[in-house]
Scaffold this motif. Structure first.
Motif, PDB file in Angstrom:
ATOM      1  N   MET A 124       0.695  -1.158   0.089  1.00 22.76           N
ATOM      2  CA  MET A 124      -0.119   0.019  -0.060  1.00 22.76           C
ATOM      3  C   MET A 124       0.989   1.221   0.102  1.00 22.76           C
ATOM      4  SD  MET A 124      -2.997   0.615   2.742  1.00 22.76           S
ATOM      5  CE  MET A 124      -3.608   2.307   2.948  1.00 22.76           C
ATOM      6  N   ASP A 125       0.538   2.132  -1.084  1.00 26.63           N
ATOM      7  CA  ASP A 125       1.392   3.337  -1.194  1.00 26.63           C
ATOM      8  C   ASP A 125       0.798   4.393  -0.390  1.00 26.63           C
ATOM      9  OD1 ASP A 125       3.540   5.219  -2.060  1.00 26.63           O
ATOM     10  OD2 ASP A 125       2.409   5.494  -3.743  1.00 26.63           O
ATOM     11  N   LYS A 126       1.666   4.998   0.714  1.00 23.75           N
ATOM     12  CA  LYS A 126       0.858   6.116   1.344  1.00 23.75           C
ATOM     13  C   LYS A 126       1.506   7.403   0.913  1.00 23.75           C
ATOM     14  CE  LYS A 126      -0.554   3.947   5.919  1.00 23.75           C
ATOM     15  NZ  LYS A 126      -0.151   4.288   7.142  1.00 23.75           N
ATOM     16  N   LYS A 127       0.711   8.328   0.642  1.00 21.16           N
ATOM     17  CA  LYS A 127       1.368   9.638   0.179  1.00 21.16           C
ATOM     18  C   LYS A 127       1.555  10.493   1.340  1.00 21.16           C
ATOM     19  CE  LYS A 127       0.219  13.798  -2.059  1.00 21.16           C
ATOM     20  NZ  LYS A 127      -0.830  14.754  -2.925  1.00 21.16           N
ATOM     21  N   LYS A 128       3.048  10.814   1.430  1.00 19.24           N
ATOM     22  CA  LYS A 128       3.465  11.443   2.606  1.00 19.24           C
ATOM     23  C   LYS A 128       2.596  13.090   2.786  1.00 19.24           C
ATOM     24  CE  LYS A 128       8.205   9.556   3.193  1.00 19.24           C
ATOM     25  NZ  LYS A 128       9.477  10.047   3.118  1.00 19.24           N
ATOM     26  N   ARG A 129       2.519  13.241   3.995  1.00 16.20           N
ATOM     27  CA  ARG A 129       1.819  14.455   4.479  1.00 16.20           C
ATOM     28  C   ARG A 129       2.688  15.594   4.786  1.00 16.20           C
ATOM     29  NH1 ARG A 129      -1.022  16.533   9.255  1.00 16.20           N
ATOM     30  NH2 ARG A 129      -0.268  15.028  10.244  1.00 16.20           N
ATOM     31  N   VAL A 130       2.756  16.801   4.078  1.00 17.79           N
ATOM     32  CA  VAL A 130       3.471  17.743   4.337  1.00 17.79           C
ATOM     33  C   VAL A 130       3.181  18.620   5.627  1.00 17.79           C
ATOM     34  CG1 VAL A 130       4.665  20.003   3.562  1.00 17.79           C
ATOM     35  CG2 VAL A 130       4.126  18.241   1.920  1.00 17.79           C
ATOM     36  N   ILE A 131       4.032  18.710   6.662  1.00 14.83           N
ATOM     37  CA  ILE A 131       3.401  19.417   7.782  1.00 14.83           C
ATOM     38  C   ILE A 131       4.116  20.884   7.967  1.00 14.83           C
ATOM     39  CG2 ILE A 131       2.962  17.224   8.990  1.00 14.83           C
ATOM     40  CD1 ILE A 131       5.812  17.493  10.616  1.00 14.83           C
ATOM     41  N   LEU A 132       5.322  21.147   7.081  1.00 12.08           N
ATOM     42  CA  LEU A 132       5.826  22.506   7.372  1.00 12.08           C
ATOM     43  C   LEU A 132       6.374  22.676   5.865  1.00 12.08           C
ATOM     44  CD1 LEU A 132       7.003  25.052   8.588  1.00 12.08           C
ATOM     45  CD2 LEU A 132       8.998  23.722   9.166  1.00 12.08           C
ATOM     46  N   LYS A 133       6.000  23.856   5.292  1.00 14.37           N
ATOM     47  CA  LYS A 133       6.572  23.989   3.906  1.00 14.37           C
ATOM     48  C   LYS A 133       6.743  25.747   3.966  1.00 14.37           C
ATOM     49  CE  LYS A 133       5.135  24.187  -0.867  1.00 14.37           C
ATOM     50  NZ  LYS A 133       4.032  23.686  -1.809  1.00 14.37           N
ATOM     51  N   ILE A 160      14.828  30.808   1.239  1.00 10.77           N
ATOM     52  CA  ILE A 160      14.906  29.410   1.507  1.00 10.77           C
ATOM     53  C   ILE A 160      13.450  28.892   1.364  1.00 10.77           C
ATOM     54  CG2 ILE A 160      14.847  28.166   3.519  1.00 10.77           C
ATOM     55  CD1 ILE A 160      17.659  29.479   3.038  1.00 10.77           C
ATOM     56  N   SER A 161      13.560  27.672   0.975  1.00 11.19           N
ATOM     57  CA  SER A 161      12.502  26.836   0.407  1.00 11.19           C
ATOM     58  C   SER A 161      12.776  25.423   1.070  1.00 11.19           C
ATOM     59  CB  SER A 161      12.134  26.545  -1.030  1.00 11.19           C
ATOM     60  OG  SER A 161      11.902  28.099  -1.513  1.00 11.19           O
ATOM     61  N   LEU A 162      11.557  24.928   1.884  1.00  9.38           N
ATOM     62  CA  LEU A 162      11.730  23.406   2.012  1.00  9.38           C
ATOM     63  C   LEU A 162      10.370  22.927   2.393  1.00  9.38           C
ATOM     64  CD1 LEU A 162      11.793  23.034   5.315  1.00  9.38           C
ATOM     65  CD2 LEU A 162      13.789  24.054   5.216  1.00  9.38           C
ATOM     66  N   GLU A 163      10.372  21.561   2.581  1.00 13.27           N
ATOM     67  CA  GLU A 163       9.311  20.919   3.064  1.00 13.27           C
ATOM     68  C   GLU A 163       9.668  19.694   3.987  1.00 13.27           C
ATOM     69  OE1 GLU A 163       7.353  19.083  -0.429  1.00 13.27           O
ATOM     70  OE2 GLU A 163       6.552  20.939  -1.067  1.00 13.27           O
ATOM     71  N   VAL A 164       8.859  19.731   5.106  1.00 17.94           N
ATOM     72  CA  VAL A 164       9.049  18.723   6.037  1.00 17.94           C
ATOM     73  C   VAL A 164       7.766  17.808   6.047  1.00 17.94           C
ATOM     74  CG1 VAL A 164       9.471  18.293   8.510  1.00 17.94           C
ATOM     75  CG2 VAL A 164      10.647  20.244   7.540  1.00 17.94           C
ATOM     76  N   TYR A 165       8.128  16.678   6.035  1.00 18.38           N
ATOM     77  CA  TYR A 165       6.808  15.744   5.949  1.00 18.38           C
ATOM     78  C   TYR A 165       6.548  14.983   7.323  1.00 18.38           C
ATOM     79  CZ  TYR A 165       7.819  16.119   0.970  1.00 18.38           C
ATOM     80  OH  TYR A 165       7.657  16.396  -0.446  1.00 18.38           O
ATOM     81  N   ASP A 166       5.376  14.691   7.488  1.00 17.62           N
ATOM     82  CA  ASP A 166       4.998  13.897   8.749  1.00 17.62           C
ATOM     83  C   ASP A 166       5.968  12.658   9.304  1.00 17.62           C
ATOM     84  OD1 ASP A 166       3.359  13.201  10.764  1.00 17.62           O
ATOM     85  OD2 ASP A 166       2.049  12.015   9.857  1.00 17.62           O
ATOM     86  N   ASN A 167       6.408  12.467  10.131  1.00 18.23           N
ATOM     87  CA  ASN A 167       7.265  11.550  10.762  1.00 18.23           C
ATOM     88  C   ASN A 167       8.705  11.670  10.135  1.00 18.23           C
ATOM     89  OD1 ASN A 167       5.400  10.265  12.393  1.00 18.23           O
ATOM     90  ND2 ASN A 167       4.747   9.055  10.514  1.00 18.23           N
ATOM     91  N   GLU A 168       9.212  13.036   9.780  1.00 16.73           N
ATOM     92  CA  GLU A 168      10.354  13.372   9.477  1.00 16.73           C
ATOM     93  C   GLU A 168      11.079  14.231  10.639  1.00 16.73           C
ATOM     94  OE1 GLU A 168      11.620  13.843   5.151  1.00 16.73           O
ATOM     95  OE2 GLU A 168      10.823  15.730   5.899  1.00 16.73           O
ATOM     96  N   PHE A 169      12.539  13.947  10.409  1.00 20.86           N
ATOM     97  CA  PHE A 169      13.142  14.955  11.483  1.00 20.86           C
ATOM     98  C   PHE A 169      14.072  15.909  10.336  1.00 20.86           C
ATOM     99  CE2 PHE A 169      12.357  11.336  14.312  1.00 20.86           C
ATOM    100  CZ  PHE A 169      12.197  12.174  15.395  1.00 20.86           C
TER     101      PHE A 169
END
Length: 72
Positions: A1-10, A31-40
């Motif tokens: 099952m392919d889950k799409k990662k959710r962006v929590i900070l952009k 500065i541009s960046l994306e931080v996804y759920d369950n990511e440090f």
């Protein structure tokens, strides 16, 4: 099952500058960046390179000169 990662900070093209002694000093530039759920994310760099300014903008303590911050 392919889950799409959710962006929590952009951050998109975030910039912050100050006027010091009649001279514009850039603290953070484009500065541009994306931080996804369950990511440090580690923000690492030498002193006076804009780490605290970046974190203060994300926390809402300082306003960027340009760019956007999206927090889920």
């Amino acid at each position: 099952m392919d889950k799409k990662k959710r962006v929590i900070l952009k951050l998109e093209n975030l910039s912050k500058s100050y006027v010091v002694e009649n001279e514009v000093k850039e603290a953070v530039r484009n500065i541009s960046l994306e931080v996804y759920d369950n990511e440090f994310l580690v923000i690492l760099g030498p002193g006076h390179c804009g780490k605290s300014v970046l974190l203060n903008m994300i926390a809402g303590l300082e306003k960027p000169v340009s760019g956007s911050i999206y927090i889920d």
